[in-house]
Every structure is written in C-alpha cells, then in structure tokens.
Scaffold this motif. Structure first.
Motif, PDB file in Angstrom:
ATOM      1  N   GLU A  11       0.837  -1.202   0.000  1.00 52.00           N
ATOM      2  CA  GLU A  11       0.000   0.000   0.000  1.00 52.00           C
ATOM      3  C   GLU A  11       0.871   1.252   0.000  1.00 52.00           C
ATOM      4  O   GLU A  11       1.892   1.304   0.696  1.00 52.00           O
ATOM      5  CB  GLU A  11      -0.908   0.013   1.236  1.00 52.00           C
ATOM      6  CG  GLU A  11      -1.776  -1.220   1.368  1.00 52.00           C
ATOM      7  CD  GLU A  11      -2.654  -1.426   0.166  1.00 52.00           C
ATOM      8  OE1 GLU A  11      -3.305  -0.455  -0.268  1.00 52.00           O
ATOM      9  OE2 GLU A  11      -2.696  -2.556  -0.362  1.00 52.00           O
ATOM     10  N   LYS A 224      -1.378  -3.739   4.577  1.00 47.55           N
ATOM     11  CA  LYS A 224      -2.819  -3.490   4.728  1.00 47.55           C
ATOM     12  C   LYS A 224      -3.189  -3.350   6.203  1.00 47.55           C
ATOM     13  O   LYS A 224      -4.066  -2.556   6.556  1.00 47.55           O
ATOM     14  CB  LYS A 224      -3.605  -4.626   4.077  1.00 47.55           C
ATOM     15  CG  LYS A 224      -3.425  -4.715   2.564  1.00 47.55           C
ATOM     16  CD  LYS A 224      -4.274  -5.825   1.991  1.00 47.55           C
ATOM     17  CE  LYS A 224      -4.058  -5.980   0.489  1.00 47.55           C
ATOM     18  NZ  LYS A 224      -4.453  -4.764  -0.254  1.00 47.55           N
ATOM     19  N   GLU A 225      -2.518  -4.121   7.049  1.00 45.17           N
ATOM     20  CA  GLU A 225      -2.792  -4.041   8.472  1.00 45.17           C
ATOM     21  C   GLU A 225      -2.397  -2.672   9.028  1.00 45.17           C
ATOM     22  O   GLU A 225      -3.108  -2.101   9.865  1.00 45.17           O
ATOM     23  CB  GLU A 225      -2.041  -5.143   9.212  1.00 45.17           C
ATOM     24  CG  GLU A 225      -2.230  -5.140  10.718  1.00 45.17           C
ATOM     25  CD  GLU A 225      -3.679  -5.339  11.137  1.00 45.17           C
ATOM     26  OE1 GLU A 225      -4.049  -4.862  12.213  1.00 45.17           O
ATOM     27  OE2 GLU A 225      -4.431  -5.976  10.360  1.00 45.17           O
ATOM     28  N   GLU A 226      -1.262  -2.138   8.569  1.00 46.52           N
ATOM     29  CA  GLU A 226      -0.824  -0.814   9.016  1.00 46.52           C
ATOM     30  C   GLU A 226      -1.802   0.265   8.571  1.00 46.52           C
ATOM     31  O   GLU A 226      -2.069   1.212   9.312  1.00 46.52           O
ATOM     32  CB  GLU A 226       0.572  -0.517   8.479  1.00 46.52           C
ATOM     33  CG  GLU A 226       1.676  -1.323   9.134  1.00 46.52           C
ATOM     34  CD  GLU A 226       3.022  -1.108   8.490  1.00 46.52           C
ATOM     35  OE1 GLU A 226       4.046  -1.341   9.153  1.00 46.52           O
ATOM     36  OE2 GLU A 226       3.049  -0.709   7.299  1.00 46.52           O
ATOM     37  N   VAL A 227      -2.345   0.109   7.361  1.00 44.91           N
ATOM     38  CA  VAL A 227      -3.335   1.074   6.872  1.00 44.91           C
ATOM     39  C   VAL A 227      -4.590   1.029   7.735  1.00 44.91           C
ATOM     40  O   VAL A 227      -5.132   2.068   8.131  1.00 44.91           O
ATOM     41  CB  VAL A 227      -3.671   0.781   5.399  1.00 44.91           C
ATOM     42  CG1 VAL A 227      -4.821   1.676   4.932  1.00 44.91           C
ATOM     43  CG2 VAL A 227      -2.453   1.014   4.517  1.00 44.91           C
ATOM     44  N   ARG A 228      -5.054  -0.176   8.039  1.00 44.89           N
ATOM     45  CA  ARG A 228      -6.258  -0.301   8.883  1.00 44.89           C
ATOM     46  C   ARG A 228      -6.005   0.250  10.286  1.00 44.89           C
ATOM     47  O   ARG A 228      -6.865   0.926  10.861  1.00 44.89           O
ATOM     48  CB  ARG A 228      -6.690  -1.771   8.956  1.00 44.89           C
ATOM     49  CG  ARG A 228      -7.312  -2.311   7.683  1.00 44.89           C
ATOM     50  CD  ARG A 228      -7.966  -3.658   7.924  1.00 44.89           C
ATOM     51  NE  ARG A 228      -6.977  -4.678   8.219  1.00 44.89           N
ATOM     52  CZ  ARG A 228      -6.424  -5.464   7.310  1.00 44.89           C
ATOM     53  NH1 ARG A 228      -6.770  -5.341   6.034  1.00 44.89           N
ATOM     54  NH2 ARG A 228      -5.541  -6.389   7.655  1.00 44.89           N
ATOM     55  N   LYS A 229      -4.824  -0.037  10.819  1.00 45.91           N
ATOM     56  CA  LYS A 229      -4.496   0.446  12.160  1.00 45.91           C
ATOM     57  C   LYS A 229      -4.437   1.969  12.190  1.00 45.91           C
ATOM     58  O   LYS A 229      -4.944   2.599  13.129  1.00 45.91           O
ATOM     59  CB  LYS A 229      -3.163  -0.144  12.603  1.00 45.91           C
ATOM     60  CG  LYS A 229      -2.762   0.243  14.013  1.00 45.91           C
ATOM     61  CD  LYS A 229      -1.442  -0.412  14.399  1.00 45.91           C
ATOM     62  CE  LYS A 229      -1.029  -0.001  15.811  1.00 45.91           C
ATOM     63  NZ  LYS A 229       0.262  -0.626  16.206  1.00 45.91           N
ATOM     64  N   TYR A 231      -5.949   4.029  10.157  1.00 44.67           N
ATOM     65  CA  TYR A 231      -7.311   4.555   9.993  1.00 44.67           C
ATOM     66  C   TYR A 231      -8.068   4.491  11.313  1.00 44.67           C
ATOM     67  O   TYR A 231      -8.789   5.425  11.681  1.00 44.67           O
ATOM     68  CB  TYR A 231      -8.044   3.759   8.921  1.00 44.67           C
ATOM     69  CG  TYR A 231      -9.467   4.205   8.694  1.00 44.67           C
ATOM     70  CD1 TYR A 231      -9.749   5.352   7.964  1.00 44.67           C
ATOM     71  CD2 TYR A 231     -10.536   3.489   9.236  1.00 44.67           C
ATOM     72  CE1 TYR A 231     -11.050   5.766   7.756  1.00 44.67           C
ATOM     73  CE2 TYR A 231     -11.837   3.894   9.041  1.00 44.67           C
ATOM     74  CZ  TYR A 231     -12.091   5.040   8.304  1.00 44.67           C
ATOM     75  OH  TYR A 231     -13.384   5.452   8.118  1.00 44.67           O
ATOM     76  N   LYS A 232      -7.872   3.376  12.038  1.00 42.96           N
ATOM     77  CA  LYS A 232      -8.544   3.237  13.329  1.00 42.96           C
ATOM     78  C   LYS A 232      -8.047   4.269  14.314  1.00 42.96           C
ATOM     79  O   LYS A 232      -8.825   4.838  15.091  1.00 42.96           O
ATOM     80  CB  LYS A 232      -8.314   1.822  13.873  1.00 42.96           C
ATOM     81  CG  LYS A 232      -9.067   1.528  15.165  1.00 42.96           C
ATOM     82  CD  LYS A 232      -8.856   0.091  15.600  1.00 42.96           C
ATOM     83  CE  LYS A 232      -9.620  -0.193  16.906  1.00 42.96           C
ATOM     84  NZ  LYS A 232      -9.431  -1.591  17.357  1.00 42.96           N
ATOM     85  N   GLU A 235      -9.561   7.560  13.351  1.00 43.69           N
ATOM     86  CA  GLU A 235     -10.980   7.622  13.695  1.00 43.69           C
ATOM     87  C   GLU A 235     -11.180   7.670  15.201  1.00 43.69           C
ATOM     88  O   GLU A 235     -12.060   8.340  15.705  1.00 43.69           O
ATOM     89  CB  GLU A 235     -11.695   6.393  13.115  1.00 43.69           C
ATOM     90  CG  GLU A 235     -11.912   6.461  11.628  1.00 43.69           C
ATOM     91  CD  GLU A 235     -12.906   7.525  11.253  1.00 43.69           C
ATOM     92  OE1 GLU A 235     -13.987   7.585  11.861  1.00 43.69           O
ATOM     93  OE2 GLU A 235     -12.588   8.330  10.362  1.00 43.69           O
TER      94      GLU A 235
END
Length: 383
Positions: A11, A224-229, A231-232, A235
């Motif tokens: 990503e 992808k996990e770093e992107v989700r983390k 984003y979390k 947020e």
C-alpha cells in the motif's frame, strides 16, 4: 535485503506516514543534484569572472613576493605579509564562495525543502549493529549506488577523454605560445572543458532524481494491516469519539449561552422549552440565538432574566421554534407572522420602558401554522 524486499508492503504511504517520516529526518535527497548545481555554478562563475580572478590572484602573488632587504629584518614582516595576501585572496574568490554557499542552501528545495529535526540527532544503537551493517552493505540500495557510481565514472571519464581528443591540436599549440598568452589560452580551455563535463551530469541527475523519489516512497509503503491500524487511530475508539462529541457539544453550548444577552426576546413553554430570538438591523428575518429543553431551557431563562430580556410564554410557538429552527439560522418562513406578533410586543414594551404610558399586554393564543405544530414533548424528542 529483507527490508528492501518486503512483499507485504503493497500500500502507498499515507499523508500521516510521510509526515511522520519527515519528523524522523527521512526525506528524499539526491546528492547528484547538489553536486551538479555546485559544479555548474562554479563553472559559471569561472566562465564570467575567471579572467578577473586569475589576474587579481596573480597581482596578489606578485605583490606578496615583492619586498626589500630592509623588510626582511623585521621578524613580523613574513606573518604580516602572509596575512595580507590571504585576506586579499579570500576577497578575490569571495564571489565563488558566496555562489557555492547559496546554491548549497537552495539545492534541498529541488526534492522538497530543508528538514531540521532533533530525532535525526538522537543516538541509535541500531546504526552500529554489525548484522544490520552487513545487510546494508549488500542491500539493493548499495547495489544501485555502486552501479550509479560506475556509470557516472564512465560517463564523465568518457566526456573528458572526448574533450581532450577533440582539443588535442589546441592543447599542443599552447606549448608554442608565450607564457602569459599560453596561460590565458589554457585557462579558457580548462573552463570550457569543465563546463562541458558538468553539463554532461544532467543525464546522471535525470536518472537519480526519479530513482531517489521512487526509493523513498517505496521504503514508506505500508501493509494493509498498518493502513487499517492508522485509519482506526485517526478515527479513534468509540469512547474517544464520544468524548470528542461531548466536548464539542459543551463548547457549542457555551457559545450559545454567551449569545443570549444580545437576544431581543425569549419564547418559552414556559418550563420545558426556551428559544432566544434576535432581530437586528440588516437581518432578513429573526434569528435563533439559543434554544434548549429542560435544564438548558431554565438556564436560558435565568440568563435572560439577569440581562433584562423580555420572556414571553407561548407554548405552541416555543415548541415549533425548537423543533423547526436551528441555532444561528433564521426562523422558518412559515413562522414569520407568529414571531412578528412577538416582536411587536417587544417593541411596545421597550417603548413603555423609555416613555412610560400604558403597559402593553403580551399576545395570547399566537397562531402557529398547522404544519409547524408540535403536539407533545415526546413528539419533540422523537422528531
């Protein structure tokens, strides 16, 4: 090698990741750009004022080497003369020094800008780790730097050989010229050759800059996990979001309460709802400054009473304003007539306070359009 071939990092780097890398001192840099600009400016300075520099330096050396036998008897003479020569020589080459300093300061802006961060100066034991050092030596980055150095040597060496070969007749002819004329011709030839060699470095810069940018953003890629983390984290957790919304509501409530003293009238239910209205010169229609239910309604009435703002009990109108009007917005068109009755009473009350006379009677049974009627508090809350 594992760091340079992390296939999971597919990503592109987010804006936050790029900003964090910049804070840590990780920014794209190209040494070839800086070297090219410094050499180009140096060649340009010699091209335009090289003869003047050479004549000045020759005059300085000639004057420095001229002295009388009497001056040699002074033990401080040599030191004083050397200082004089050094100062004049430094002044002579100062245009070159200033130009080089300016271009060295400007070069970082080619790929970004200056980046001063204390994190880059912090001690890092990982830098002296022999295992990591070996992996850096055999990394893709080192291989690319080696290939680039070989290509640069071949390119510049080839251009230099070509220049010597193409100017071989002029080089040999210099030996037959008088010393002063030969030195001038040699200086012009050297500056010209230097300029051609420097300009050939444009090819190196054209390849190195895109490579450095690609390599920099490749290292910053994320899984992808770093992107989700991330984003979390941006947020926030539900608790954090709830706290933020609570603080926002409290701040909005404070702003609303601070606007009540400028209201013209407060319409109440009388206890369940309160709406503060204002109609000033320049407004197209009356505007809602504050509204509230329950304890907030009582607080609005309390502040209004403290500042002498008229308070009118009109339950249907208060419910309609609370339900259909927004804070800091004008009232709905359908409520113009009803609010106009309230404002007429306010103006009459203000006139009575100033001039006296008969006390105005507050309006009763203010008509609210059917589509604006709110029958109950439960309907108000659910709506």
């Amino acid at each position: 090698m594992a760091e340079d071939s992390d296939l999971e990092k597919t990503e592109p780097a987010s804006e936050r990741r790029i900003a964090q890398a910049r804070e840590e001192g990780q920014v794209p840099r190209s040494r070839e750009v800086s070297a090219f600009l410094i050499l180009l400016v140096s060649a340009g300075v010699f091209w335009f004022i090289g003869p003047w520099i050479m004549m000045r330096l020759a005059a300085i050396v000639r004057r420095g080497m001229t002295f009388s036998p009497a001056q040699l008897s002074d033990p401080n003479f040599i030191f004083t003369r050397l200082m004089d020569v050094a100062i004049h020589a430094l002044f002579t080459i100062s245009p070159l020094i200033i130009a080089v300093i300016c271009v060295a300061l400007f070069a970082p802006f080619i790929l970004g800008s200056w980046n001063f961060t204390p994190k880059a100066l912090a001690p890092d034991l990982g830098r002296i780790n022999p295992i990591k050092g070996i992996t850096r030596v055999f990394s893709v980055n080192r291989l690319a730097e080696m290939i680039k150095s070989i290509a640069k040597s071949l390119l510049l060496g080839g251009v230099a050989v070509w220049m010597i070969w193409s100017e071989r007749e002029e080089i040999f002819s210099i030996f037959s010229l008088p010393i002063e004329t030969g030195l001038v011709s040699m200086g012009n030839l050297v500056v010209y050759s230097f300029m051609i060699i420097v300009l050939s470095m444009i090819l190196i810069v054209a390849v190195d800059v895109p490579f450095q940018l690609w390599q920099h953003y490749r290292k910053l890629r994320m899984t992808k996990e770093e992107v989700r983390k991330e984003y979390k984290e941006m947020e926030g957790s539900p608790e954090v979001r709830g706290r933020i919304r609570q603080l926002q509501r409290e701040a909005a409530r404070r702003r609303m309460m601070s606007a009540i003293p400028s209201a013209d009238v407060i319409v109440t239910n009388p206890t369940h709802f309160s709406v503060a209205l204002a109609y000033k010169s320049g407004m197209n229609a009356p505007k809602v400054l504050a509204k509230g239910m329950g304890e907030i309604a009582l607080k609005i009435r309390e502040i209004g009473a403290e500042h002498g703002i008229p308070i009118l009990e009109a339950p249907p109108l208060a419910r309609a304003l609370y339900r259909h009007a927004e804070i800091d917005h004008e009232i709905p068109t359908a409520l113009y007539t009803a609010v106009a009755e309230v404002l007429v009473y306010v103006y009459q009350l203000d006139s009575w306070r100033q001039k006296g006379g008969q006390y105005p009677m507050p309006p009763r049974d203010i008509a609210v359009p059917e589509e604006m009627v709110v029958e109950s508090r439960l309907e108000m809350v659910n709506g």
